[in-house]
Design a protein around this motif. Structure first.
Motif, PDB file in Angstrom:
ATOM      1  N   THR A   1      -5.393   2.762   1.949  1.00 43.42           N
ATOM      2  CA  THR A   1      -4.648   2.013   0.944  1.00 43.42           C
ATOM      3  C   THR A   1      -4.430   0.573   1.402  1.00 43.42           C
ATOM      4  O   THR A   1      -4.220  -0.313   0.574  1.00 43.42           O
ATOM      5  CB  THR A   1      -3.307   2.701   0.617  1.00 43.42           C
ATOM      6  OG1 THR A   1      -2.521   2.828   1.812  1.00 43.42           O
ATOM      7  CG2 THR A   1      -3.528   4.082   0.020  1.00 43.42           C
TER       8      THR A   1
ATOM      9  N   ALA B   1      -5.097   9.221   0.653  1.00 45.14           N
ATOM     10  CA  ALA B   1      -4.219   8.262  -0.023  1.00 45.14           C
ATOM     11  C   ALA B   1      -2.988   8.923  -0.623  1.00 45.14           C
ATOM     12  O   ALA B   1      -3.076   9.941  -1.303  1.00 45.14           O
ATOM     13  CB  ALA B   1      -4.986   7.532  -1.117  1.00 45.14           C
TER      14      ALA B   1
ATOM     15  N   SER C   1       0.858  -1.178   0.000  1.00 41.36           N
ATOM     16  CA  SER C   1       0.000   0.000   0.000  1.00 41.36           C
ATOM     17  C   SER C   1       0.899   1.234   0.000  1.00 41.36           C
ATOM     18  O   SER C   1       1.987   1.220   0.581  1.00 41.36           O
ATOM     19  CB  SER C   1      -0.937  -0.008   1.212  1.00 41.36           C
ATOM     20  OG  SER C   1      -0.220  -0.092   2.418  1.00 41.36           O
TER      21      SER C   1
ATOM     22  N   THR D   1      -2.411   2.432  -4.598  1.00 41.33           N
ATOM     23  CA  THR D   1      -3.124   3.536  -3.969  1.00 41.33           C
ATOM     24  C   THR D   1      -4.615   3.217  -3.999  1.00 41.33           C
ATOM     25  O   THR D   1      -5.028   2.195  -4.544  1.00 41.33           O
ATOM     26  CB  THR D   1      -2.799   4.886  -4.642  1.00 41.33           C
ATOM     27  OG1 THR D   1      -3.321   5.944  -3.809  1.00 41.33           O
ATOM     28  CG2 THR D   1      -3.383   4.978  -6.035  1.00 41.33           C
TER      29      THR D   1
END
Length: 166
Positions: free
Chosen positions: A148, A108, A63, A96
């Protein structure tokens, strides 16, 4: 360093070729203190294990990170690692988040320097209570979360299966 390297080596030996990471540090890959030399010096075993894992067909998914105070245009160190460490981009995926409207939410981190190995996936919107992704609660039932960390497993699950090694 040793624990992360051990996890990657054991994953590879077991034939697990997708390694999802729905966690990350708050440090950005473009921070001036983050260099190839500093990464190798601080985590030599993990850097070598990442290179080995990818060389053996592994895919590492990270992430990009969340920052609810300001929008970050760059990914975390982990999601952006191929920017500094050679030989891993082919097996690296930074993820993302997009909300229900298909737009990257304010929380994000963006792909930035990781654009060549970055995708977006549903991770819930800025209004977590209304637009979050349903997830199991550790106290039972379901709750909505945005981040994320919700998006990374979505992309991990879309990597095509392959025959097991071994």
């Amino acid at each position: 360093d040793a624990n992360l390297a051990n996890m990657l080596n054991r994953s590879s030996q077991a034939g697990a070729y997708i390694n999802n990471n729905s966690w990350t540090s708050s440090l950005l890959i473009t921070d001036p203190t983050v260099t190839t030399a500093s990464l190798i010096a601080s985590s030599p075993l993990a850097m070598a294990a990442y290179q080995n894992y990818v060389a053996n067909g592994g895919v590492v998914v990270w992430s990009t990170g969340n920052d609810t105070v300001t929008t970050q245009l760059q990914p975390s160190v982990e999601a952006g690692l191929p920017y500094r460490i050679s030989g891993i981009q082919v097996g690296w995926l930074a993820v993302t988040s997009v909300g229900p409207d298909g737009v990257i939410p304010n929380y994000a981190h963006r792909c930035g320097v990781a654009a060549a190995w970055c995708l977006a996936a549903p991770g819930g919107g800025d209004n977590q209570a209304a637009d979050g992704i349903y997830s199991m609660s550790n106290s039972g039932g379901y709750v909505r979360f945005s981040g994320t960390s919700m998006a990374a497993p979505m992309d991990s699950s879309t990597i095509p299966p392959r025959p097991c090694r071994g």
